[in-house]
Design a protein around this motif. Structure first.
Motif, mmCIF file in Angstrom:
data_model
loop_
_atom_site.group_PDB
_atom_site.id
_atom_site.type_symbol
_atom_site.label_atom_id
_atom_site.label_comp_id
_atom_site.label_asym_id
_atom_site.label_seq_id
_atom_site.Cartn_x
_atom_site.Cartn_y
_atom_site.Cartn_z
ATOM 1 N N ARG A 244 54.397 52.576 52.181
ATOM 2 C CA ARG A 244 55.362 52.073 52.843
ATOM 3 C C ARG A 244 54.952 50.544 53.154
ATOM 4 O O ARG A 244 55.993 49.860 53.228
ATOM 5 C CB ARG A 244 55.287 52.531 54.217
ATOM 6 C CG ARG A 244 55.813 54.023 54.205
ATOM 7 C CD ARG A 244 55.882 54.621 55.842
ATOM 8 N NE ARG A 244 56.898 54.001 56.463
ATOM 9 C CZ ARG A 244 58.216 54.206 56.493
ATOM 10 N NH1 ARG A 244 58.666 55.256 55.652
ATOM 11 N NH2 ARG A 244 58.983 53.485 57.273
ATOM 12 N N LEU A 245 53.642 50.313 53.132
ATOM 13 C CA LEU A 245 53.384 48.884 53.238
ATOM 14 C C LEU A 245 52.521 48.287 52.031
ATOM 15 O O LEU A 245 51.295 48.196 52.459
ATOM 16 C CB LEU A 245 52.635 48.543 54.695
ATOM 17 C CG LEU A 245 53.380 49.063 55.829
ATOM 18 C CD1 LEU A 245 52.531 49.248 57.003
ATOM 19 C CD2 LEU A 245 54.649 48.099 56.193
ATOM 20 N N PRO A 246 53.096 47.952 50.899
ATOM 21 C CA PRO A 246 52.107 47.399 49.846
ATOM 22 C C PRO A 246 51.189 46.255 50.223
ATOM 23 O O PRO A 246 51.783 45.406 50.950
ATOM 24 C CB PRO A 246 53.023 47.136 48.684
ATOM 25 C CG PRO A 246 54.301 47.966 49.057
ATOM 26 C CD PRO A 246 54.318 48.029 50.515
ATOM 27 N N GLY A 247 49.971 46.507 49.928
ATOM 28 C CA GLY A 247 49.005 45.363 50.378
ATOM 29 C C GLY A 247 48.422 45.564 51.679
ATOM 30 O O GLY A 247 47.676 44.902 52.180
ATOM 31 N N ALA A 248 48.940 46.827 52.380
ATOM 32 C CA ALA A 248 48.109 47.011 53.587
ATOM 33 C C ALA A 248 46.932 47.164 53.616
ATOM 34 O O ALA A 248 46.361 47.865 52.710
ATOM 35 C CB ALA A 248 48.871 48.413 54.367
ATOM 36 N N ARG A 249 46.006 46.688 54.571
ATOM 37 C CA ARG A 249 44.524 46.810 54.541
ATOM 38 C C ARG A 249 44.240 47.794 55.410
ATOM 39 O O ARG A 249 44.000 48.107 56.650
ATOM 40 C CB ARG A 249 43.961 45.411 54.889
ATOM 41 C CG ARG A 249 44.093 44.135 54.301
ATOM 42 C CD ARG A 249 43.816 43.256 54.952
ATOM 43 N NE ARG A 249 44.421 42.740 56.112
ATOM 44 C CZ ARG A 249 44.028 42.086 57.014
ATOM 45 N NH1 ARG A 249 42.913 41.681 57.039
ATOM 46 N NH2 ARG A 249 44.751 41.753 58.303
ATOM 47 N N VAL A 250 43.889 48.991 54.680
ATOM 48 C CA VAL A 250 43.721 50.428 55.415
ATOM 49 C C VAL A 250 42.481 50.964 54.558
ATOM 50 O O VAL A 250 42.394 51.097 53.502
ATOM 51 C CB VAL A 250 44.744 51.368 55.329
ATOM 52 C CG1 VAL A 250 44.470 52.660 56.050
ATOM 53 C CG2 VAL A 250 46.076 50.819 55.633
#
Length: 299
Positions: A52-58
């Motif tokens: 859903r959030l490309p590039g999200a830091r998870v």
């Protein structure tokens, strides 16, 4: 809104309300660490957020709150220089009639939901002492009563009552932590929240973490007049984690009857407004969890 460097840990971030807390924190730009006892489920939740959030830091860390002996290794494995936010969300609600215990011999619900978070907070404190601790309680805690002489529910055990007591213990912990932070002159915040009434069937799909059919939604639409989905149940915790107007010792919950809607500030009442019990619970919890009761120190 967080800065680019905000780092948040969400216990139980792989499912339920915890997943949506993690997703919403990531949406706001935070680097999120999912605390989960199941690496496979943590990987699925990470993939769902990043889809859903490309590039999200998870990222994730293995975290089994029921196993106190494992928590130091989990804290050591948390590869971050500091924590700006810790959302203490994970928990269990048993559906069987039998009383179960953790590896250390504590009643499982109390040991996981409360003692595990108590010990984890103490272990993380060197990296958390300038941040926010957000403790997720429950609307049901308002009708609970703690028996300080039987915290382990050895007498007349009932799963629902054990859950309510454990959630009350969590919330009293959050308020007592706030008191100790104030007394120590710390800049850290301890904030208590609850999600109101949150149902799976009112929760939007996030495959493979959660799937909802149209039939399930239609069957529960009337309940949506009073209750909400778990995505909305996450709002109070996210508000407490990020909003700059939030203050130490506050309680936040849903706006409409404490069951649904945007977060609002609440006044602790009944068993939640009992600092004497909170102080006694703190000392008992420190002994049971094997941690220093004075881990909160002056900056």
């Amino acid at each position: 809104m967080p800065t680019q460097s905000t780092i948040a840990l969400v216990t139980g971030g792989n499912a339920g309300i915890g997943y949506f807390v993690a997703e919403q924190l990531a949406t706001a730009g935070a680097a999120v660490v999912l605390g989960s006892r199941d690496p496979v489920k943590a990987a699925s939740a990470t993939a769902a957020i990043q889809a859903r959030l490309p590039g999200a830091r998870v990222t994730s860390v293995r975290l089994d709150l029921a196993d106190l002996a494992s928590l130091k290794s989990s804290a050591d494995a948390l590869d971050v220089p500091r924590l700006d936010v810790a959302v203490l969300n994970a928990g269990v609600l048993l559906d069987g009639p039998e009383r179960r215990e953790t590896p250390a011999g504590h009643e499982l619900t109390f040991g996981t939901n409360h003692l595990g978070h108590f010990a984890l907070t103490a272990l993380l404190w060197p990296r958390l002492s300038a941040g926010r601790v957000v403790t997720t309680g429950s609307f049901t805690a308002r009708s609970a009563r703690l028996d300080l002489d039987d915290l382990q529910s050895t007498q007349a055990y009932a799963p629902k009552r054990a859950y309510e007591r454990a959630k009350l213990a969590q919330m009293l912990f959050g308020f007592e932590l706030a008191h100790r932070l104030e007394k120590a002159g710390s800049g850290a915040l301890s904030v208590v929240v609850h999600p109101g009434g949150a149902l799976d069937a009112l929760t939007p799909s996030r495959p493979p973490v959660h799937s909802r059919t149209t039939a399930q939604l239609l069957r529960t639409l009337p309940a949506g007049l009073l209750l909400q989905g778990k995505h909305a149940g996450a709002w109070s915790a996210v508000h407490a984690a990020l909003d700059p107007s939030v203050r130490n010792g506050q309680l936040w919950g849903p706006r409409s009857f404490g069951l649904r809607g945007k977060p609002r500030l609440e006044t602790p009442k009944g068993p939640l407004a009992d600092p004497a019990t909170g102080r006694r619970l703190w000392d008992s919890s420190a002994e049971l969890a094997g941690v220093d009761p004075d881990f909160v120190t002056a900056p």
